[in-house]
Design a protein around this motif. Structure first.
Motif, PDB file in Angstrom:
ATOM      1  N   LEU A  69       0.800  -1.214   0.000  1.00  0.00           N
ATOM      2  CA  LEU A  69       0.000   0.000   0.000  1.00  0.00           C
ATOM      3  C   LEU A  69       0.841   1.276   0.000  1.00  0.00           C
ATOM      4  CD1 LEU A  69      -2.886  -0.997   2.452  1.00  0.00           C
ATOM      5  CD2 LEU A  69      -2.940  -0.864  -0.047  1.00  0.00           C
ATOM      6  N   ARG A  72       2.065   3.909  -4.737  1.00  0.00           N
ATOM      7  CA  ARG A  72       0.887   4.593  -5.269  1.00  0.00           C
ATOM      8  C   ARG A  72       0.143   3.735  -6.280  1.00  0.00           C
ATOM      9  NH1 ARG A  72      -0.710   7.678  -9.517  1.00  0.00           N
ATOM     10  NH2 ARG A  72      -2.234   9.351  -9.041  1.00  0.00           N
ATOM     11  N   ASN A  74      -0.302   0.545  -6.414  1.00  0.00           N
ATOM     12  CA  ASN A  74      -1.158  -0.432  -5.751  1.00  0.00           C
ATOM     13  C   ASN A  74      -2.374   0.232  -5.123  1.00  0.00           C
ATOM     14  OD1 ASN A  74       0.486  -2.595  -6.416  1.00  0.00           O
ATOM     15  ND2 ASN A  74       1.654  -2.506  -4.516  1.00  0.00           N
ATOM     16  N   ARG A  75      -2.177   1.396  -4.520  1.00  0.00           N
ATOM     17  CA  ARG A  75      -3.306   2.102  -3.902  1.00  0.00           C
ATOM     18  C   ARG A  75      -4.340   2.498  -4.955  1.00  0.00           C
ATOM     19  NH1 ARG A  75       0.854   4.956  -1.317  1.00  0.00           N
ATOM     20  NH2 ARG A  75       0.316   6.857  -2.458  1.00  0.00           N
TER      21      ARG A  75
END
Length: 267
Positions: A69, A72, A74-75
């Motif tokens: 997480l 960025r 992946n978020r």
């Protein structure tokens, strides 16, 4: 045929068809035309068994997203999964409460199978004329959510099929990227649907009108759907790297035409 064997066959059928763009719901309803009707709870919970298979197949991808997480990328990707799920929930729940859906009879399913086959051919042709992009945009995420709602209204459409080809038409031309995103969105979507069905079941008095659910048969079908779903997903993710979805379109159209020709009117 015994009820237990029928439940096992329905679980196997669900696992094999949930992730192929041929409509698991449509196939279950067609099978139940001969094997005997099952409750909405049965149909939705065995779908959750197939979704469990997706969770197992993509466990490493899910773990990477959950533990990454700080990145960025992946978020944002998780945000798009959440957006697709929220669109499905916020639009789909009112639709369900209002009862906006076609009757679960074979004829509408046959028509949906044919139209879905045409949709697949169209999406494949459009995607073939574009650069093979693997990008999932916010627009793709929202349209995937809406496609899932559409599939819920029209039995036989195929949730995964409608969403995958919507993603491809919206710009994610790479089949594997579109398919992975739709499958990951399907995890919260189908688990939420199963939870909602269970809540409805218990709030209505645990199905007293029908003598109660056959929990042993439901558990057997759930396990069968999970096992066969795992095999189907692993096969499909390898298949689409080298092949198009067009053979599934041909199958859908042929099955739909056969059902319309051979089933009695009103079936």
């Amino acid at each position: 045929m015994s009820d237990t064997l029928a439940a096992l066959l329905l679980g196997i059928l669900e696992g094999l068809t949930e992730f192929l763009p041929i409509s698991s719901t449509g196939h279950l309803l067609i099978a139940q035309h001969w094997l005997g009707a099952r409750s909405d709870l049965f149909n939705i919970v065995i779908q959750a068994g197939a979704i469990l298979a997706i969770t197992l197949v993509f466990r490493e991808r899910l773990w990477a997203l959950a533990t990454g997480l700080r990145e960025r990328e992946n978020r944002v990707y998780l945000g798009k999964i959440a957006a697709a799920f929220l669109v499905t929930a916020l639009v789909g729940l009112p639709v369900r409460l209002l009862g906006w859906e076609l009757p679960e009879t074979v004829s509408p399913i046959a028509v949906a199978l044919i139209l879905g086959g045409i949709w697949i051919v169209f999406a494949e042709r459009v995607a073939a004329g574009r650069p093979p992009s693997a990008k999932i945009t916010w627009t793709v995420a929202i349209l995937v959510g809406l496609a899932q709602v559409l599939a819920g209204i029209f039995p036989g459409t195929s949730r995964s099929g409608a969403a995958i080809f919507m993603a491809m038409l919206a710009g994610t031309g790479q089949r594997s990227a579109a398919t992975e995103f739709v499958f990951l969105v399907g995890i919260p979507t189908m688990f939420a649907a199963s939870g909602y069905a269970l809540l409805e079941y218990f709030l209505k008095g645990s199905g007293a009108a029908g003598g109660g659910e056959a929990w042993g048969e439901l558990a057997l079908a759930f396990v069968a759907a999970s096992a066969t779903g795992f095999i189907a997903v692993r096969w499909l993710m390898g298949y689409i790297k080298q092949h198009s979805y067009t053979p599934f379109a041909v199958y859908r159209i042929a099955l739909g035409v056969a059902l319309l020709l051979w089933l009695p009117a009103g079936a």
